[in-house]
Design a protein around this motif. Structure first.
Motif: not given
Length: 134
Positions: A47-53, A30-39, A41-42
């Protein structure tokens, strides 16, 4: 960002891998990234590339929460464990709730053990090996 506050520079993300009893890491984490909101942005989502693992979530602090811990248990751990397992977790309140643990694993013959508060830097396997090098 106000860098005079320590937490503003020390918790921009959380990595939550799983170490098996034999010392091997599970392929998924699990990777949790800091964002201004809890989600995300569009633009970031696009552009976010998320590997299957990797299971990726966003939070304002970059830290885990009760909701993110449920994601960890349900989406990451549940598909990877058998009927019997032992899970060691840090003493964070979001992780130490046996009721939430049993809600995800109601029929497993499993145990949840919590590292005593203040001891994780001394006995938690990932703090002693994996995270120390980071």
């Amino acid at each position: 960002m106000d860098v005079r506050k320590k937490y503003n520079v020390t918790h921009s993300y959380t990595v939550q891998p799983v170490t098996l009893a034999d010392g091997h890491l599970l392929d998924k984490f699990l990777l949790i990234l800091q964002e201004k909101e809890n989600e995300f942005g569009k633009r970031v989502e696009k552009k976010l590339i998320v590997p299957s693992n990797v299971v990726v979530r966003a939070s304002k602090s970059g830290k885990s929460s009760g909701e993110k811990h449920h994601v960890f248990l349900n989406e990451l751990l549940r598909p990877l464990v058998g009927r019997r397992f032992l899970l060691f977790l840090d003493s964070w309140k979001t992780q130490a709730d046996l009721t939430k643990f049993r809600a995800v694993f109601p029929n497993q013959d499993s145990q949840l053990l919590i590292f005593p508060e203040g001891s994780t830097g001394h006995i938690q396997p990932q703090d002693l090996s994996l995270f120390r090098s980071w």
